[in-house]
Design a protein around this motif. Structure first.
Motif: not given
Length: 199
Positions: A125-131, A134-137, A106-107, A96-99
């Motif tokens: 952070a950049n490469e996995l954002k779309d995968k 992108g569910v924000a806090l 937040d790199h 959950d924290e990683l998500h």
């Protein structure tokens, strides 16, 4: 391909455990979080696993949840992130924290893991954002908090395996969990979430 182990915890150390399955001891590498969740030697344990095959070795990596295993797969898809670095990240941060860290970009949070420098953390952070969907806090687009922990994480994983987008899967499971309540079983969550994404 070994996807799951159920057996007795024979022994463990800082980076691995030995699981006795009907008299066969499987050496399984794992994050410190997973190892801490196993309980006492002699108790029954269940681990989701990933088998890594290289030219000179075969390794089993174990996870306390399907969600953690999915994150391991995403992390190791990033150039420069091998199994050891991925496990270090999963030791420092829960799924959950990683998500949340990746969704928020937040790199610095990712860089808390041993062996992860600022540049690598930024790349992750950049490469996995779309995968990662992108569910924000906090609240998702539908006004429902993203699903967290336990069966909810496994239910999201089940929907991802069926081909749904991460954000879509997370929102559907969160709605299902809000409707059924915290005592919801995995089966009930998946069934309810599927109805919601089918609407």
């Amino acid at each position: 391909m070994i996807a799951k182990l159920r057996g007795r915890l024979d022994s463990f150390s800082a980076d691995h455990a030995v699981i006795d399955v009907n008299g066969v001891g499987y050496l399984v590498f794992a994050s410190s979080r997973t190892l801490a969740s196993l309980g006492a030697v002699g108790e029954e344990v269940v681990l989701h696993t990933e088998m890594l095959v290289a030219q000179d070795m075969i390794r089993l990596v174990g996870f306390s949840s399907a969600a953690e295993r999915d994150w391991f797969g995403l992390l190791t898809s990033v150039q420069g992130v091998g199994s050891r670095v991925a496990l270090a990240i999963l030791s420092a941060l829960s799924a959950d924290e990683l998500h949340s860290a990746i969704a928020a970009g937040d790199h610095r949070m990712i860089a808390r893991a041993n062996g992860v420098g600022p540049k690598l953390a930024q790349r992750i952070a950049n490469e996995l954002k779309d995968k990662a969907g992108g569910v924000a806090l906090g609240l998702g687009g539908g006004g429902v908090a993203p699903a967290r922990g336990g069966f909810a994480a496994d239910a999201v994983s089940a929907l991802l395996n069926l081909g749904f987008r991460p954000a879509e899967a997370s929102e559907a499971v969160a709605k299902a969990e809000a409707e059924i309540g915290p005592e919801a079983t995995l089966d009930a969550l998946v069934r309810s979430a599927l109805k919601k994404v089918a609407k």
